[in-house]
Write a protein that holds these residues in place. Structure first.
Motif, mmCIF file in Angstrom:
data_model
loop_
_atom_site.group_PDB
_atom_site.id
_atom_site.type_symbol
_atom_site.label_atom_id
_atom_site.label_comp_id
_atom_site.label_asym_id
_atom_site.label_seq_id
_atom_site.Cartn_x
_atom_site.Cartn_y
_atom_site.Cartn_z
ATOM 1 N N UNK A 5 -38.565 -1.937 -12.790
ATOM 2 C CA UNK A 5 -37.901 -0.796 -12.154
ATOM 3 C C UNK A 5 -36.432 -0.824 -12.564
ATOM 4 N N UNK A 6 -35.959 0.271 -13.148
ATOM 5 C CA UNK A 6 -34.588 0.353 -13.646
ATOM 6 C C UNK A 6 -33.882 1.550 -13.023
ATOM 7 N N UNK A 7 -32.674 1.323 -12.534
ATOM 8 C CA UNK A 7 -31.798 2.406 -12.093
ATOM 9 C C UNK A 7 -30.536 2.331 -12.943
ATOM 10 N N UNK A 8 -30.268 3.419 -13.675
ATOM 11 C CA UNK A 8 -29.102 3.501 -14.538
ATOM 12 C C UNK A 8 -28.359 4.779 -14.181
ATOM 13 N N UNK A 9 -27.115 4.659 -13.737
ATOM 14 C CA UNK A 9 -26.389 5.863 -13.311
ATOM 15 C C UNK A 9 -24.910 5.710 -13.606
ATOM 16 N N UNK A 10 -24.188 6.851 -13.589
ATOM 17 C CA UNK A 10 -22.760 6.804 -13.859
ATOM 18 C C UNK A 10 -22.188 8.177 -14.121
ATOM 19 N N UNK A 11 -20.960 8.191 -14.696
ATOM 20 C CA UNK A 11 -20.245 9.441 -14.970
ATOM 21 C C UNK A 11 -19.587 9.357 -16.343
ATOM 22 N N UNK A 12 -19.476 10.526 -16.970
ATOM 23 C CA UNK A 12 -18.748 10.627 -18.233
ATOM 24 C C UNK A 12 -17.880 11.874 -18.189
ATOM 25 N N UNK A 13 -16.660 11.780 -18.733
ATOM 26 C CA UNK A 13 -15.747 12.925 -18.803
ATOM 27 C C UNK A 13 -14.931 12.820 -20.078
ATOM 28 N N UNK A 14 -14.622 13.959 -20.675
ATOM 29 C CA UNK A 14 -13.789 13.985 -21.873
ATOM 30 C C UNK A 14 -13.016 15.297 -21.928
ATOM 31 N N UNK A 15 -11.935 15.254 -22.687
ATOM 32 C CA UNK A 15 -11.168 16.475 -22.958
ATOM 33 C C UNK A 15 -11.145 16.683 -24.460
ATOM 34 N N UNK A 16 -11.666 17.809 -24.884
ATOM 35 C CA UNK A 16 -11.759 18.158 -26.304
ATOM 36 C C UNK A 16 -10.963 19.452 -26.502
ATOM 37 N N UNK A 17 -9.748 19.330 -27.001
ATOM 38 C CA UNK A 17 -8.898 20.517 -27.140
ATOM 39 C C UNK A 17 -8.593 21.106 -25.773
ATOM 40 N N UNK A 18 -8.952 22.354 -25.586
ATOM 41 C CA UNK A 18 -8.745 23.000 -24.290
ATOM 42 C C UNK A 18 -9.981 22.994 -23.416
ATOM 43 N N UNK A 19 -10.960 22.165 -23.744
ATOM 44 C CA UNK A 19 -12.226 22.153 -22.995
ATOM 45 C C UNK A 19 -12.436 20.799 -22.329
ATOM 46 N N UNK A 20 -12.893 20.836 -21.093
ATOM 47 C CA UNK A 20 -13.201 19.632 -20.329
ATOM 48 C C UNK A 20 -14.704 19.561 -20.121
ATOM 49 N N UNK A 21 -15.302 18.422 -20.490
ATOM 50 C CA UNK A 21 -16.755 18.233 -20.331
ATOM 51 C C UNK A 21 -16.979 17.068 -19.369
ATOM 52 N N UNK A 22 -17.810 17.299 -18.371
ATOM 53 C CA UNK A 22 -18.131 16.264 -17.382
ATOM 54 C C UNK A 22 -19.645 16.151 -17.235
ATOM 55 N N UNK A 23 -20.135 14.918 -17.033
ATOM 56 C CA UNK A 23 -21.568 14.708 -16.827
ATOM 57 C C UNK A 23 -21.774 13.566 -15.840
ATOM 58 N N UNK A 24 -22.637 13.804 -14.867
ATOM 59 C CA UNK A 24 -23.128 12.745 -13.986
ATOM 60 C C UNK A 24 -24.605 12.534 -14.293
#
Length: 550
Positions: free
Chosen positions: A470-489
């Motif tokens: 049984x595996x639980x893998x979780x977290x957050x990622x965020x980046x800024x690329x030029x004028x765009x912000x990308x976020x992922x949970x």
């Protein structure tokens, strides 16, 4: 070959066959070697030697009591070889009971007895048990060796005893000889150790044997079973369907070779190279790895290395896209997913009885798809990884935890992230200038992950092992690329079921079924709009492995 060397050769062969036959049927009564220790003024003690140190010898005498004799007080030793037990009872109220050992063997009969070691022959120990039987025990076959759980503190009658009187032979004319009693068998010595050198050598052999046995017993508390790993070498052939694989893995060489080394309750290890499920990490599908696990005394260690990206800080995917082309060809360019990979990990732990706790370092690699881009984040610094494990002869449970944080405000200078447009992933050609310029526009990124893994193995029937991951893998990622912000949970819940069946002494079959429940919530923020959505995956994969035991 001379006549003498021929005779010596036949003697060795016969002796080996005899010992092999005896070891094949442990637990039966064999001939006993009884000793009479003769001191000054013809003082004698007759019985079995059951303990000793550099100064004293402890003897279970023929009256069933413990005698303590100084080695320097012994002038000569008489040796008797008899077939019947001459000891009618044992007095366990004395220190004699504290010298008892409980022995369990891993033989077909599952032999278990309580007794005293009375002779040492290389890796074989002869025991005399509290029922008057002798046992020849190969150290390789000992499953459990300890003091009895319930102390003995009483007299115990032995039913198979035959009254026996031990004579002094013809060499001790100065000593008074006893006449044979009616109905009592008189036994004369078969040999005599009559000088100081032979006597000292005789005692030193016992001293080494008892010292080694005490050390052996002390080591057993650090082992949950004699051999922790699969002992026989094996070759495995793995079958998977690439269109069913859910984790990012290269095209596999579907073979594995595994071998082991070491001895029971001593230094031991298991090693493998090839396609297999990597332990400890957040993946369950086969990868091509180097895997080594070793144990000695109270310490254990493990190492797993990803063959395709072994060096710490190296990318696994970007430099070898051709190996992953089949996988990426199935993905849509607008997918949003994260893939945990790794370079290598190493663990060092402390063990006591069935428990083991370990810590170490781990070099993870993460592939992230989102916003029509693929990023690969490497690790020039290690992440911590912790492991707790409980192992018994019938089961094993292991808990693993690791946490990783990676961030940068100058990604181009740090060189720990590589980018490419996701539409180019399945193309093994050189990265286009458009993709190469992505790193120039990246202002920052931040990633944090946690992974927990539980592994449980146990036997359900004779010859069938069952396992659960049984595996639980979780977290957050965020980046800024030029004028765009990308976020992922993200949140991955992976369940794996493994069934292993050994069909004969030479073939074993393993089936593994994996279930993936993966959720990715993402948000894209730019000057004109904000959009958010969720990608959810509910899929299965499987693998079959046939192993040929060597």
């Amino acid at each position: 070959m001379t006549f003498i060397s021929n005779k010596l050769f036949h003697f060795r062969v016969c002796l080996s066959l005899l010992i092999g036959l005896v070891l094949y049927i442990p637990g039966q009564a064999y001939s006993l070697e009884i000793y009479t220790l003769v001191g000054d003024n013809c003082g004698t003690e007759t019985g079995l030697i059951v303990g000793g140190d550099e100064r004293r010898i402890y003897m279970l005498n023929v009256d069933g009591r413990l005698s303590s004799i100084g080695q320097d007080d012994v002038r000569l030793i008489l040796v008797y070889n008899i077939h019947d037990n001459p000891i009618p009872m044992v007095d366990l109220n004395s220190e004699l009971g504290s010298l008892l050992r409980e022995v369990e063997l891993s033989d077909v009969e599952k032999t278990n007895f309580i007794g005293w070691p009375i002779k040492f022959i290389d890796q074989v120990i002869i025991f005399f048990d509290i029922d008057g039987k002798t046992h020849l025990v190969d150290l390789e076959k000992i499953k459990n060796f300890s003091a009895p759980e319930q102390p003995f503190n009483k007299r115990k009658e032995i039913s198979n005893a035959k009254p026996t009187q031990f004579g002094l032979g013809n060499s001790l004319s100065q000593c008074k000889k006893k006449d044979a009693e009616d109905g009592v068998k008189m036994v004369e010595p078969t040999r005599m150790l009559g000088d100081r050198i032979k006597v000292d050598k005789f005692f030193s052999e016992y001293e080494r044997g008892f010292t080694a046995l005490r050390r052996f017993q002390k080591k057993t508390v650090f082992y949950s079973k004699p051999f922790l790993y699969e002992k026989r070498s094996r070759v495995g052939i793995i079958y998977t369907r690439e269109d069913y694989l859910r984790e990012i893995t290269p095209s596999l060489i579907p073979f594995r070779f595994q071998w082991s080394s070491g001895s029971p309750f001593a230094s031991q290890g298991v090693y493998s190279v090839g396609a297999k499920e990597p332990d400890y990490v957040a993946s369950v599908e086969p990868q091509f790895v180097l895997d080594a696990k070793v144990k000695t005394h109270f310490m254990s260690a493990a190492f797993i290395g990803n063959v395709f990206c072994f060096s710490a800080g190296n990318a696994c995917v970007m430099d070898r896209r051709s190996l992953y082309a089949n996988y990426f060809s199935k993905l849509s360019s607008d997918s949003n997913e994260i893939y945990p990979l790794f370079n290598y990990l190493a663990l060092t732990g402390l063990d006591y009885k069935e428990y083991s706790i370990a810590g170490g370092f781990y070099y993870p690699v993460f592939g992230i798809i989102g916003g029509h881009r693929f990023r690969e984040i490497t690790s020039s610094q290690a992440s911590p990884i912790l492991k707790f494990q409980r192992t018994t002869p019938e089961s094993m449970i292991r808990l693993t935890y690791s946490q990783t944080t990676r961030k940068s405000n100058s990604p181009k200078d740090d060189q720990e992230i590589q980018l490419i447009y996701s539409r180019e992933l399945s193309d093994a050609a050189q990265i286009t200038s458009e993709s190469a310029s992505l790193i120039d526009n990246m202002l920052d990124y931040f990633l944090t992950t946690h992974h927990y893994r539980m592994k449980l193995n146990f036997k359900i029937l004779d010859g069938i092992d069952f396992g659960i991951n049984e595996i639980l893998f979780h977290g957050k990622y965020a980046e800024t690329q030029g004028g765009e912000r990308y976020l992922m949970e993200f949140r991955h819940v992976i369940s794996s079921m493994v069934v292993k069946k050994q069909f004969s002494d030479y073939i074993a079959l393993t089936g593994q079924l994996n279930h993936f429940l993966r959720t990715h919530d993402y948000e894209v923020i730019n000057l004109n709009e904000t959009s958010n959505n969720q990608d959810k995956e509910n899929n299965v994969s499987f693998s079959l492995t046939i192993e040929f035991l060597l």
